[in-house]
Write an enzyme that holds these catalytic residues in place. Structure first.
Site, short mmCIF file in Angstrom:
data_model
loop_
_atom_site.label_atom_id
_atom_site.label_comp_id
_atom_site.label_asym_id
_atom_site.label_seq_id
_atom_site.Cartn_x
_atom_site.Cartn_y
_atom_site.Cartn_z
N ARG A 272 0.69 -1.20 0.13
CA ARG A 272 0.50 0.10 0.06
C ARG A 272 1.38 1.64 0.32
O ARG A 272 0.40 2.03 -0.72
CB ARG A 272 -0.98 -0.37 1.09
CG ARG A 272 -1.99 -0.83 1.43
CD ARG A 272 -2.48 -0.93 1.98
NE ARG A 272 -4.50 -1.45 1.50
CZ ARG A 272 -5.14 -2.39 2.33
NH1 ARG A 272 -5.26 -1.96 3.84
NH2 ARG A 272 -5.91 -3.13 2.05
N TYR B 137 -6.11 -1.03 -7.11
CA TYR B 137 -5.46 -2.00 -6.47
C TYR B 137 -4.83 -1.75 -4.92
O TYR B 137 -4.89 -1.30 -4.56
CB TYR B 137 -4.55 -2.73 -7.57
CG TYR B 137 -2.93 -2.53 -7.89
CD1 TYR B 137 -2.41 -1.06 -7.47
CD2 TYR B 137 -2.50 -2.52 -8.77
CE1 TYR B 137 -1.35 -0.85 -8.20
CE2 TYR B 137 -1.65 -2.63 -9.59
CZ TYR B 137 -0.67 -1.10 -8.91
OH TYR B 137 0.10 -0.85 -9.73
N GLU B 138 -4.71 -3.17 -4.49
CA GLU B 138 -4.23 -3.15 -3.28
C GLU B 138 -5.82 -2.80 -2.37
O GLU B 138 -5.25 -1.87 -1.07
CB GLU B 138 -2.35 -2.37 -2.88
CG GLU B 138 -1.50 -3.06 -3.39
CD GLU B 138 -1.75 -4.31 -3.35
OE1 GLU B 138 -1.92 -5.02 -1.94
OE2 GLU B 138 -0.98 -5.29 -4.12
N GLY B 139 -6.15 -2.70 -2.49
CA GLY B 139 -7.28 -2.13 -1.88
C GLY B 139 -8.25 -1.01 -2.04
O GLY B 139 -7.28 0.24 -1.99
N GLN C 102 -9.33 1.92 1.96
CA GLN C 102 -8.57 2.72 2.65
C GLN C 102 -8.77 3.91 3.70
O GLN C 102 -8.81 3.39 4.54
CB GLN C 102 -7.30 3.52 1.72
CG GLN C 102 -6.74 3.10 0.31
CD GLN C 102 -5.94 1.26 1.51
OE1 GLN C 102 -5.42 1.61 2.03
NE2 GLN C 102 -5.70 0.53 0.48
#
Lengths: 592, 592
Positions: free
Chosen positions: A294, A434-436, A441
């Site tokens: 992240r 991506y990555e949440g 977030q």
């Protein structure tokens, strides 16, 4: 064709003038003297600007191709990857024990910015490997570390993260991929994973997939998820490669951008896997990768903004169009350069003040990670954990907006692929997802991180801001232009948090409806703090009689712009937060 | 694969509840009764959703191809274009004298929204033709009108606009294309034009290029520019097609989006051209096309936002992920639909409240154009002239942002081309650029339009807002939720204008540094006014005992969201404007 110039001078300013890394008590920082970091950054700058940047458009146009089950990367990628490996760049901040160079994470971040800016799609191959190696380092057995890490640190083997399935992205508790225990202690992994970046390619001898799956009979939902090491080729006890494992590429996705990276559908068909860490504790291990990832994604946002800005700036100086209304600036030419126009300036200053503020924010975050890991400092760990969703969400949203602004400076040429500005925008777009996804977030920030340890990390942040303001209130260079706006912005942030505390209890939707605005509010305060601290550093250099007066004066002027033009956004975010959940949740779903 | 549903009900609401078109004194409006407009909109809705929308992705994937000098459009485009022609849609608001249907512009706009939303790249072929025909209608000789208009109104022949050259976009005074007078009264046109939308294709028998060029010996700069009709095939006196003219396609540009439209480099090599309007007054004639085009481009922004929103909404209702924190909503499923989550709501409400507000703004603008043209109303003409850059700049910036938000709702799938959300974003991006980049719109607004006729059109706008607030102050449904926020926003706008007047005299950069923010400030006030007026209309319908209570209550709730969450942006724009030129212009160009 766009170009990339490594921002060595500005990185040096942040490392030494702002963070004063070599004076720090963090183990390993004493060695980070200006000459040393400059040498490292110059070398990385050469490689990224001369080798990786020219391949950026190649990767975009050619993309990756699946041929007879094998993924072919774009022309030139393999040779460039060899160069990156040979230069030792893949293990810069990895332990020397496994072949890395053992440098602090802050150096990995400074260098990583250049890699991402010059060629995001290319850099993801090593980025994913770094994340996978970090998870093995943190959770693997000694045997696993010895077997995989040396090859992964050198990127002879690369790594992947396998989370998403067609029906579940954020909600991983619904996953269906199964891991059936075998008598020899291994597992048989079966299922389909999607959106697997660097899932397959032709640049490494082996690919080490980290795969989330459920062991039948385990707990329901997210608590029944375990993490497995699934190599593309099984590894023999002597480290040589054995049989092909039961993992194959279903297809390569056609994406909006990052075409040079192979985003694969991966099919696991009774593939042999090895438990990494404890059974059913897979999310904990995955979070080791995810937190690092992240922060790395936040960096991608600022990095794409930087390279886009560099090219917009060059175009604005070069392109002749219209005349300065306050007086002709280029009397010998048919028109003045774009940069004379106030609205072009506004756009360029938006970009410049964001990029430099975000760079400081990234490196400060990296320093906190080093402090957390190398000094076992719980306060630093809590603070960076709180700020991770802010780094990811705010820097990628703003970074994307900046690429759009940079593209806009080019006018019609910004829309034509040949000019390269569209690629920055298309590539930057993925970082918000991506990555949440950034909404997740914001949820992580407001629904979880704010209240962690009784909210003490947020309070520590406010205390830090307050202390900085108090200590510098006598400084006339800082007072009106930096400290007053920072104080107002920080107050907006505290007021928002107070609102959440008072109204979130009654109805959590009152907090969650404002989560996205809160993430941005927090991001602006962080960049405001960075700019105030950078202004102080610049002022000190000027007071000390620096020879580079222009650089430091420019730094001050850029900071003043951020404080005057960008930071006031905090009031808007607060106003939205204060309006609560009522208007957000008013409609029945059917009535939309 | 995304789909499109024509917003007939909402268009009917704007036409009849809000604008009350059939009660208007504008010639031709009496016929616009609800049954009639509904029948037209339903038919257009069928065509656009069933024929054009399915071709949208086809156009994106196939693009246009230049084969032996001829441009091939994507599969299905030609047959669809025939259907559009046969339905009489191309001449909806064109004079009956030339084969059109003579309907007001407001109907052309309502129908045009559907066309743009369902397939922007396809619709541009007829959109450019409409613009070119309008210019011939306004500035052509009777002979020119008779020769070109019947074929252009029916789109048997299409049209183009040729302004930009490689070295000049905004600054057209620098153009090099030459028009050399011939003895027969025609001209020989030579030069290169770029970014020519619909520049060539295989869907019409002839293409009528309108080309800006300079007659040698004429005045310098923009005052020496004339407009010419340059047909692809010369037209004989009897209307039959003659020889191929000296115009050819240099190449088709590879673009970020609108791949279904051929964006051509056009080479004019002693092509035969005919002066349209007066010599050296080309910009005046071109502005006839450009003003219409700018409003049409504003519509593209809101239209792409609408189709993207429709699909994001469907996905949010369908995709199961996570649980409602206030209580499970879908107990029989593995998770709740996305739409339960407050942050997804926030995004959907941003989109919905923008689209519906912008739709009202567009149609009100179209009504003003009808009033200006059909009633020769100078006040209406002045007002729409003032608001044209706002419609273009604000609606395309916001429209683009909404497509990005819609894409975000899809998470990872939003980045995969197969799902279609990326195309909306990529297609919407061009609208911020063409027909004058949005920074140029802001310059036009603040540098020119605000002060036109001594600023009386801006004053008239404020007066209208004030009157509306005053007349409705006793209405408790409107007061706190709509009128108070509108009053505050309108005050911000007036304060900004005052700032420009007081500080722009001293230094024009004080005004120009705030031009972009002013354009957005103005746009928000316009949408705030639209929402206040729509709330009043909805309240009246509810008071009158409408059977469709849900529709009108939803309208009120959506408006409340806009006023509470979106309109407060005016204060941020004002704060930036108030900071003036100092921080914007602080740096020397060399020091960036």
């Amino acid at each position: 064709m766009p170009s990339y110039t490594a921002p060595v001078k500005d990185l040096q300013f942040v490392l030494h003038d702002l963070l004063k890394v070599s004076e720090s008590d963090i183990p390993g920082y004493a060695e980070l003297e200006a000459d040393f970091t400059s040498a490292v950054l110059e070398e990385a700058g050469k490689l990224t600007s001369e080798v990786l940047a020219p391949l950026n458009a190649v990767g975009d146009v050619e993309g990756c191709k699946l041929e007879n089950g094998v993924v072919r990367t774009p022309a030139g990628f393999k040779a460039a990857f060899d160069q990156v490996r040979e230069g030792g760049w893949t293990g810069l901040d990895m332990p020397e024990q496994y072949g890395g160079q053992g440098m602090p994470y802050v150096m990995g971040t400074a260098v990583g910015e250049m890699f991402s800016a010059s060629n995001q799609a290319f850099t993801m191959y090593q980025g994913l490997t770094h994340g996978a190696a970090s998870a093995i380092l943190a959770h693997g057995s000694d045997a696993q570390k010895d077997m995989y890490l040396p090859k992964m640190v050198s990127c002879e083997w690369t790594g992947t993260m396998n989370l998403t399935e067609p029906h579940c992205g954020t909600d991983l508790g619904m996953m269906r991929t199964k891991a059936v225990p075998q008598d020899d202690g291994s597992y048989r992994i079966s299922g389909q994973k999607i959106f697997i970046s660097a899932g397959d390619h032709d640049m490494a001898d082996n690919i080490i997939h980290l795969v989330l799956a459920k062991i039948p009979g385990g707990p329901e939902g997210i608590k029944g998820v375990s993490l497995f090491i699934v190599p593309k080729f099984l590894v023999n006890a002597d480290g040589s490669l054995g049989a092909r494992n039961g993992v194959s590429v279903g297809k390569i996705e056609e994406k909006m951008g990052i075409h040079g990276n192979s985003t694969c559908v991966m099919n696991y068909d009774e593939a042999t896997g090895y438990l990494l860490g404890e059974a059913h504790k897979g999310m904990r291990a995955m979070f080791t990768m995810m937190n690092e990832a992240r922060i790395g994604v936040g960096m991608q946002g600022m990095a794409q903004a930087d390279v886009a800005f560099q090219n917009a700036l060059a175009y604005a100086k070069d392109r002749l169009q219209g005349r300065d209304v306050t007086g002709v600036k280029n009397p010998d030419g048919p028109a003045d350069p774009l940069i004379v126009h106030p609205d072009i300036r506004r756009s360029l200053m938006d970009q410049k003040s964001f990029v430099e503020g975000a760079r400081a924010f990234m490196l400060w975050g990296a320093l906190l990670i080093d402090r957390a890991h190398r000094n076992n400092d719980a306060a630093a760990d809590g603070l960076i954990s709180l700020m991770t969703p802010v780094i990811k969400g705010f820097l990628t949203d703003e970074g994307y907006d900046m690429t759009v602004k940079a593209q806009q400076v080019y006018g019609g040429h910004g829309y034509i692929e040949e000019w390269g500005m569209s690629q920055f925008t298309r590539d930057a777009r993925i970082a918000m997802i991506y990555e949440g996804a950034n909404g997740v977030q914001a949820l992580d920030l407001v629904g979880r991180k704010l209240a962690t340890d009784g909210g003490k990390h947020a309070m520590a942040f406010f205390e830090m801001v307050k202390t900085f303001i108090k200590e510098n209130e006598g400084n006339e260079v800082l007072k009106a232009d930096f400290l007053d706006p920072l104080k107002a912005a920080s107050k907006d942030l505290q007021t928002a948090m107070m609102y959440f505390m008072q109204n979130g209890m009654k109805n959590p939707n009152n907090a969650l409806s404002g989560s996205y605005d809160f993430m941005h509010l927090f991001g602006h305060v962080c960049l405001g703090l960075m700019w105030a601290q950078m202004a102080k550093a610049a002022d000190e250099a000027l007071q000390a009689g620096t020879e580079d007066v222009t650089f430091y004066q420019t730094k001050l002027a850029t900071g003043r712009y951020y404080m005057a033009r960008r930071l006031p956004a905090t009031a808007l975010h607060l106003a939205r937060i204060h309006s609560g959940a009522e208007t957000v949740m008013a409609l029945e779903a059917a009535n939309f």
